[in-house]
Design an enzyme around this catalytic site. Sequence first.
Site, PDB file in Angstrom:
ATOM      1  N   LYS A 130       0.810  -1.224   0.000  1.00  0.00           N
ATOM      2  CA  LYS A 130       0.000   0.000   0.000  1.00  0.00           C
ATOM      3  C   LYS A 130       0.845   1.278   0.000  1.00  0.00           C
ATOM      4  O   LYS A 130       0.391   2.326  -0.490  1.00  0.00           O
ATOM      5  CB  LYS A 130      -0.945  -0.001   1.206  1.00  0.00           C
ATOM      6  CG  LYS A 130      -1.995  -1.092   1.198  1.00  0.00           C
ATOM      7  CD  LYS A 130      -2.992  -0.938   0.068  1.00  0.00           C
ATOM      8  CE  LYS A 130      -4.129  -1.946   0.160  1.00  0.00           C
ATOM      9  NZ  LYS A 130      -5.110  -1.776  -0.938  1.00  0.00           N
ATOM     10  N   GLU A 160     -10.165   5.083   2.759  1.00  0.00           N
ATOM     11  CA  GLU A 160     -10.881   3.931   3.287  1.00  0.00           C
ATOM     12  C   GLU A 160      -9.864   2.841   3.596  1.00  0.00           C
ATOM     13  O   GLU A 160      -8.764   2.824   3.031  1.00  0.00           O
ATOM     14  CB  GLU A 160     -11.899   3.422   2.266  1.00  0.00           C
ATOM     15  CG  GLU A 160     -11.378   2.424   1.238  1.00  0.00           C
ATOM     16  CD  GLU A 160     -10.308   2.965   0.292  1.00  0.00           C
ATOM     17  OE1 GLU A 160      -9.530   2.142  -0.247  1.00  0.00           O
ATOM     18  OE2 GLU A 160     -10.237   4.191   0.086  1.00  0.00           O
ATOM     19  N   SER A 168       1.711  -9.765  -0.561  1.00  0.00           N
ATOM     20  CA  SER A 168       1.335  -8.346  -0.550  1.00  0.00           C
ATOM     21  C   SER A 168       1.474  -7.676   0.808  1.00  0.00           C
ATOM     22  O   SER A 168       1.542  -6.451   0.879  1.00  0.00           O
ATOM     23  CB  SER A 168      -0.107  -8.181  -1.042  1.00  0.00           C
ATOM     24  OG  SER A 168      -0.996  -8.939  -0.238  1.00  0.00           O
TER      25      SER A 168
END
Length: 721
Positions: free
Chosen positions: A405, A427, A694
């Site tokens: 991210k 969000e 991830s």
Amino acid sequence: MSNVLRAAFEKAKAEKRATFVTFVTGGFPRKEETVDVLLGLEKGGADIIELGVPFSDAIGDGPTIQTANTASISGHALDTGLIYYVREARQRGLKIPLVFMGYYNPILAYGEERLVKDCKEAGVHGFIVVDLPPEESHVFREHCLNYGLSYIPLIAPSTTDNRIKHLAQVADSFIYVVSKMGVTGSDPKQQMNAELPNMIARIRKYTDLNLAVGFGVATREHFETVAAHADGVVIGSRIINVLKAAAPGECGAQVQQYCAEVCGRTAVTEGKSLLLVSGHLSNSHTCCIVSEAVYGMAQPEVDPKILTNKQNGQPIGDVMYQLPTRYGDYGGAYVPEALVDCLTQLEQAYIETKDDPKFWEEYRSYYEYMNRPSNLHFADRLTADAKGANIWLKREDLNHTGSHKINNAVGQILLAKRLGKKRIIAETGAGQHGVATATVCAKFGLECVIYMGAEDCRRQALNVFRIKMLGAQVVPVEDGSKTLKDAINAAMRDWVTNVETTHYLVGSAIGPHPFPAIVRDFQSVIGSETKRQLEEKRGKLPDAVVACVGGGSNAIGMFHPFVNDKSVKIYGVEAAGEGVDTPHHSATLAKGTPGVLHGTRTYLLQDKNGQIIESFSVSAGLDYAGVGPEHSYLKDIGRVNYVAASDAEALIGFRKVTQLEGIIPALESAHAIYYGIKLASEMQPGQDVVVCLSGRGDKDVSSVAEVLPKLGPKIGWDLRF
């Protein structure tokens, strides 16, 4: 039938008053009283009724109408609900014009032409579709034109002069003017927007069409303030509150009384006709008989150039975006009017930066901070366990903040700086995007607000605490399933309200154009590095790449650099939850159907009426009822194979990489790891599979402990003391 709407305004003008436009949600508060409510509005002085089409995930409505939507969704399909109510109301004598107001997905699910046809037959005169701006409405407007119904555009305070020209050209009866930025609803004590007169004057430069002003109108004082400047006054949330407080059987009478009071006319019944007596009209216009003849009166035809919905042979409105907005049939920008200008500004900033070497030089200057490039790790023990192809792990879990991210967060913060935005919202589901956003806001000194479903706050408490430690505010969202979908709804409502100062740092490759492309481009560093690193280690491209898919940001980042490499097979792994053949899963691409949610057309988990179905996964980050539009396109053209792994299978992947490689993965990544191991076992030794790891799994340890009593026996894993 747009003539009927124009006639309502002309009739009010002849009586020297503003047209009164009322809104109610269909079926609220009780479906059996809906027709009484419609008749009560007419008796109370309404000239036009907006009948709200309930939608599970409205992004432009405040708490009042959200509550009405939620209460009215069940059992209120368009054909058996709202259209039925209109037919019955017409049979019982409703004469005034009526338009449907709502969101696009229920219309799309019903069928656009079918809906327009059925509405005309029932006695509906037009449509206000909050998230269907002219750029996305060509097909729908053509159906409206063919059946003689009106498409009613909206204008917001943020709408530019150039865009006002476009909106005026597609309108054929009246324009709905949003009086202030924000969502529906207002404190009755709040003052009206002081800029309203200037806003009306600005619109009047480009059109003589009737203007009806709504948002925040609740009292007689508000009504008079708006009526002094506009042709019509719209009231909605206040009427919903009146209905909410009304006793069973009293809804019609209560709205009649409220409407009569707020519009300044007293309702009196005389025989079968309704007389409306106004205290401020001249004697010659003291009363009016509401009759079918009045609303069927002939009116001048609309300019044929307007009805063609085209200008110089091109659909009106297409000039708003400079870049292609779609991936095949998917994508687009299905947003409330208040967001259009913001999106065009963001697109312009994106255009200026994506081909600017200096921007990418600045972006890469933060690689050391982000801990890039991330390692490509040969998982030798996983490979030995699979007894097939080599398994490589792309270690995005080693990035700063613990996931992929950060790649997107840094990039979008640099865009936000160029746009001059000082407040950042985001969000988050599993919390990793929230942590990354809070981190870059701390780094760059920006205000940060993170929206997170209340259920996700509970199961990702560690990340909630990390976000707060970084100085950001966490807003738990109690709506709906209290997960990622609902956090996105809340973030978009905030953005609509504060768009001038706020950048919405979207965390996945979802949302309206240009967000899917922006997120993909910042995340493509994953696949680009993977390609270079495996070439260095093995002298070849991978035979397959694998990534988990929720919204799909880490996946599109891994996939995009390989899309044109036909020798590379690509696999996206969704969350099957308790099984794709049960109601409890998040396998959107496997089991969903195309629709529109959160500003984009993509695959969705939805029912036959276009209402969004709650998704389910042990992983908060994959618990989403939609997916990025580019993934939908890649599925349809067959370039990517989308599969699903269950909660139990994800735990198998979680356990294997933990115990064989000493790496605790995020539960999202564990879905991809499980399938990567399975895939490798079916391939030949010497071939190479790269799995995107991830994120790291410390955030998920408590979730694993919580589900092990149920799932542990199924997979032979017992960690009890």
